[in-house]
Design an enzyme around this catalytic site. Structure first.
Site, short mmCIF file in Angstrom:
data_model
loop_
_atom_site.label_atom_id
_atom_site.label_comp_id
_atom_site.label_asym_id
_atom_site.label_seq_id
_atom_site.Cartn_x
_atom_site.Cartn_y
_atom_site.Cartn_z
CB ILE A 149 43.88 50.77 66.82
CG1 ILE A 149 44.44 50.68 65.40
CG2 ILE A 149 42.55 50.06 66.96
CD1 ILE A 149 44.91 49.31 65.01
N GLY A 193 45.85 39.18 73.01
CA GLY A 193 44.93 39.46 74.11
C GLY A 193 44.15 38.21 74.45
N GLY A 195 37.67 43.31 73.38
CA GLY A 195 39.00 43.83 73.05
C GLY A 195 38.98 44.89 71.97
CB VAL A 196 41.48 45.75 69.37
CG1 VAL A 196 41.63 44.53 68.51
CG2 VAL A 196 41.78 47.01 68.60
CG ASP A 197 36.05 42.34 66.85
OD1 ASP A 197 35.71 43.16 65.98
OD2 ASP A 197 35.68 41.15 66.85
N1 AR6 Z 1 43.56 49.91 70.43
C1 AR6 Z 1 44.68 49.19 70.25
N2 AR6 Z 1 44.88 47.98 70.83
C2 AR6 Z 1 43.89 47.50 71.63
C3 AR6 Z 1 42.68 48.19 71.86
C4 AR6 Z 1 42.53 49.46 71.22
N3 AR6 Z 1 41.43 50.20 71.36
N4 AR6 Z 1 41.91 47.45 72.70
C5 AR6 Z 1 42.61 46.33 72.99
N5 AR6 Z 1 43.81 46.36 72.35
P1 AR6 Z 1 42.33 41.30 71.65
P2 AR6 Z 1 42.95 38.87 70.11
C6 AR6 Z 1 44.90 45.37 72.33
O1 AR6 Z 1 41.88 40.49 72.81
O2 AR6 Z 1 43.92 38.41 71.15
C7 AR6 Z 1 37.87 39.64 70.49
O3 AR6 Z 1 36.79 39.34 71.33
C8 AR6 Z 1 44.98 44.37 73.47
O4 AR6 Z 1 45.50 44.98 74.65
O5 AR6 Z 1 41.52 42.48 71.28
O6 AR6 Z 1 43.36 38.79 68.68
C9 AR6 Z 1 37.66 39.18 69.06
O7 AR6 Z 1 36.30 39.24 68.68
C10 AR6 Z 1 45.94 43.36 72.87
O8 AR6 Z 1 47.28 43.85 72.99
O9 AR6 Z 1 42.47 40.40 70.31
C11 AR6 Z 1 38.14 37.76 69.10
O10 AR6 Z 1 37.15 36.87 69.57
C12 AR6 Z 1 45.54 43.37 71.40
O11 AR6 Z 1 44.77 44.54 71.20
C13 AR6 Z 1 39.28 37.83 70.08
O12 AR6 Z 1 39.01 38.92 70.96
C14 AR6 Z 1 44.74 42.15 70.95
O13 AR6 Z 1 43.83 41.75 71.97
C15 AR6 Z 1 40.59 38.11 69.39
O14 AR6 Z 1 41.63 38.03 70.33
#
Ligand code: AR6
Length: 194
Positions: A35, A143, A56-58
């Site tokens: 993203i 995630g 993760g994405v954050d």
């Molecule tokens: N681009 C697109 N999607 C992504 C990317 C990327 N670069 N990286 C990961 N994903 P998550 P949550 C996907 O865990 O479940 C964080 O620590 C990933 O594969 O990022 O909402 C925050 O600070 C998955 O499909 O978010 C919060 O504490 C999706 O993004 C917590 O994680 C969401 O995974 C939020 O958890």
């Protein structure tokens, strides 16, 4: 992984309201990728209540945007689950980042579905309020927060469909899928819901 490996094309239904249905479907894309590379007006961050960054994405969004993003989100005082807050995009191609805190999955009896639906609704509303015409979403909560993927994609698609039916500002809503499993889930939800 900044290229679009898959794009859903519109399937025009031969029913009353054909034009409207066809147009709405054309405004939704599903791509596999990162993203942070999306050239859209706004990207959505699946953040947490603190808005102070994470994994993760954050983590990927904060790394790509640079440290100024954290300086700005630090001033926001957090974000309740289901709501959204907007910041600038700094070094990202996107002009804005819309931060939302998704629900942590707790078995489905803690209002998780409604809270996740609120994330999509509030992000879309905020995008329009800021004049964004294109927005990209990650798969919020699926995630680290362990929301079941298929259930989450149906909520994402359902809320987006309802929003677009009543909006003529947003030209494109992109679902950015990290990996093939996520991609397949969004394709299935698109066929089922839109
Ligand atoms: N681009 C697109 N999607 C992504 C990317 C990327 N670069 N990286 C990961 N994903 P998550 P949550 C996907 O865990 O479940 C964080 O620590 C990933 O594969 O990022 O909402 C925050 O600070 C998955 O499909 O978010 C919060 O504490 C999706 O993004 C917590 O994680 C969401 O995974 C939020 O958890």
């Amino acid at each position: 992984m900044d290229c679009c490996c898959f794009v859903v094309t519109a399937q025009v239904d031969s029913a009353v309201g054909e034009k409207e249905v066809g147009d709405m479907k054309k405004r939704v894309s599903i791509v596999e990728g990162d993203i942070t590379k999306q050239k859209v007006d706004a990207i959505v961050n699946a953040a947490n209540n603190s808005l102070l960054g994470g994994g993760g994405v954050d983590g990927a969004i904060h790394r790509a945007a640079g440290s100024e993003l954290l300086e700005e989100t630090r001033q926001m005082g957090g974000c309740p689950t289901g709501e959204a807050r907007v910041s600038k995009g700094y070094r990202l191609p996107a002009r804005w980042v819309i931060h939302t805190a998704g629900p942590i999955w707790a078995g489905g009896h803690k209002n998780e579905d409604n809270l996740l639906a609120g994330c999509y609704r509030n992000c879309l509303k905020m995008a329009v309020e800021h004049g964004a015409k294109t927005i990209a979403f990650p798969s919020i909560s699926t995630g680290a927060y362990r929301f079941p993927l298929e259930r989450a994609t149906e909520i994402a698609m359902g809320e987006t469909g309802k929003f677009l039916e009543n909006d003529n500002i947003l030209k494109k809503v992109v679902f950015v899928c990290f990996g093939e499993r996520v991609l397949k889930a969004y394709q299935d939800a698109f066929e089922k819901i839109l």
